[in-house]
Design an enzyme around this catalytic site. Structure first.
Site, short mmCIF file in Angstrom:
data_model
loop_
_atom_site.label_atom_id
_atom_site.label_comp_id
_atom_site.label_asym_id
_atom_site.label_seq_id
_atom_site.Cartn_x
_atom_site.Cartn_y
_atom_site.Cartn_z
N ASP A 68 -52.36 3.70 18.77
CA ASP A 68 -51.48 3.58 17.68
C ASP A 68 -51.52 3.78 15.90
OD1 ASP A 68 -52.42 0.96 18.18
OD2 ASP A 68 -51.26 0.09 19.18
N ASN A 137 -46.20 -9.91 25.32
CA ASN A 137 -45.16 -9.25 26.03
C ASN A 137 -45.58 -8.44 26.67
OD1 ASN A 137 -46.11 -7.50 24.20
ND2 ASN A 137 -43.57 -7.83 22.93
N HIS A 139 -46.71 -5.25 25.97
CA HIS A 139 -48.04 -3.75 25.54
C HIS A 139 -48.72 -3.26 25.50
CE1 HIS A 139 -47.90 -5.65 21.09
NE2 HIS A 139 -49.02 -5.38 21.94
N GLU A 144 -43.11 -1.13 23.83
CA GLU A 144 -42.99 -2.49 23.71
C GLU A 144 -42.14 -2.82 25.46
OE1 GLU A 144 -44.01 -5.05 21.93
OE2 GLU A 144 -43.30 -4.74 20.06
C1 GLP Z 1 -51.31 -4.62 18.34
C2 GLP Z 1 -52.28 -3.57 19.08
C3 GLP Z 1 -52.26 -2.87 21.31
C4 GLP Z 1 -53.21 -3.78 21.24
C5 GLP Z 1 -52.54 -5.86 20.77
C6 GLP Z 1 -53.15 -6.82 21.07
O1 GLP Z 1 -50.69 -4.63 18.76
N1 GLP Z 1 -51.25 -2.40 18.80
O2 GLP Z 1 -52.63 -2.01 21.32
O3 GLP Z 1 -53.33 -4.54 22.27
O4 GLP Z 1 -52.07 -5.56 19.16
O5 GLP Z 1 -54.03 -7.29 20.14
P1 GLP Z 1 -55.10 -8.95 20.25
O6 GLP Z 1 -56.22 -7.72 21.63
O7 GLP Z 1 -55.34 -9.34 18.95
O8 GLP Z 1 -53.95 -9.67 20.93
#
Ligand code: GLP
Length: 240
Positions: A68, A137, A139, A144
Site C-alpha cells: 500500500d 482493527n 486490517h 480496512e
Molecule cells: C499500516 C499498514 C499495514 C500494517 C499496519 C500495522 O496501517 N498499512 O500494512 O500492517 O500498519 O502496522 P504496525 O506494524 O506498525 O502495527
C-alpha cells in the site's frame, strides 16, 4: 476445530520474532532466486528488514510488491511508504530499482494507477510469499473493515482508528492522509505462502478472535482462514 493450514509460532520477544521472520524469507530467496515477495510497512517488520539487510542475500533477480501507499504522498516524501521501504530495506540490499513495484500515491488518476498495479501483479505471476502485518482493527495492507472484501487494488478511505494509530509516523494527526491505495485481497490470497507478523497483547487477542470466529470483511485478517499455507509469528510482548 484447529486449522491445519495455519502454523503459529509464538516467540518470547520481538527480537526472536524478527529473526524467525527473516530466516523464513531468507530461505525462500535462497531457494527461489527470482522470488516475488509481497511486503508490508508499519513498525512490526522493521526488525525483520534490519536482519535481512545484514544477511548478504542476493535479491538481484527478485521482485517486490508493496501492499500500500498513502494517497497524495510522493515517493520523495519521507512520510511515504516508498521512502520507508527505501530506508528500512531497499537501501540495504541489492534489489534493482526495476524489481521494486509500488502503488504511486501521486498518480494523476488513482483509479488507473490501481488497474496498472493489478496488471503488473498479473503479468509477473502470483507472489511466492506475501508478508503481512495487521492493523489494530484487523486490517491487512490497507484493506480496512468493510461490508465486503475488495479483490482488486483500490482507493481506501482510512478509518479514524487507523489515522490515529498511524499518526505516530507524522508530526500531527491532521497530517495523516485520509486515503490510501492498497492491494486488494485477491493477490494476497493467491500468494503461495503468507507470513503474518503480530506483536503485542492487544493484537494477539484480536488475532485469536479473527482466526476462531467467522470469516468477515468486518475483520479483514479473518480471511486468512481460507488460505492453505499461512505461517503466523507472534509475540505478546510489545516491540521495544
Ligand atoms: C499500516 C499498514 C499495514 C500494517 C499496519 C500495522 O496501517 N498499512 O500494512 O500492517 O500498519 O502496522 P504496525 O506494524 O506498525 O502495527
Amino acid at each position: 476445530m484447529t486449522n491445519k493450514y495455519i502454523k503459529q509460532i509464538n516467540c518470547s520477544d520481538y527480537q526472536e520474532l524478527s529473526g524467525r521472520a527473516a530466516a523464513l524469507v531468507a530461505d525462500i530467496v535462497k531457494k527461489q532466486p527470482k522470488a516475488r515477495l509481497g511486503l508490508p510497512t508499519g513498525s512490526t517488520p522493521i526488525g525483520m528488514y534490519k536482519i535481512l539487510g545484514e544477511m548478504n542475500l542476493d535479491f538481484s533477480l527478485c521482485h517486490t510488491f508493496n501492499l500500500d501507499e498513502y494517497a497524495g504522498l510522493a515517493s520523495s516524501d519521507k512520510r511515504s511508504y516508498r521512502a520507508f521501504m527505501q530506508e528500512q530495506l531497499f537501501s540495504r540490499i541489492n534489489l534493482p530499482e526495476s524489481g521494486i513495484h509500488f502503488l504511486n500515491g501521486t498518480a494523476q488518476d488513482l483509479e488507473k494507477e490501481c488497474r496498472r498495479y493489478d496488471e503488473e501483479l498479473e503479468r509477473l505471476g502470483p507472489l511466492n510469499l506475501q508478508i503481512l502485518g495487521m492493523g489494530l482493527n484487523g486490517h491487512i495492507g490497507f484493506n480496512e473493515p468493510a461490508d465486503s472484501f475488495i479483490p482488486q487494488a483500490h482507493i481506501q478511505p482510512l478509518s479514524p482508528s487507523t489515522i490515529k494509530a498511524n499518526s505516530r509516523f507524522f508530526n500531527q494527526e491532521s497530517e495523516v492522509p485520509r486515503q490510501a491505495l492498497t492491494m486488494g485481497v485477491a493477490p494476497i490470497m493467491r500468494a503461495e505462502k503468507i507470513l503474518l507478523l503480530i506483536c503485542g497483547k492487544e493484537k494477539c487477542a484480536l488475532l485469536e478472535k479473527a482466526l476462531s470466529g467467522p470469516i468477515t470483511p468486518k475483520l479483514p485478517v479473518s480471511l486468512l482462514q481460507l488460505h492453505s499455507n499461512v505461517t503466523i509469528i507472534t509475540c505478546t510482548k510489545d516491540q521495544a
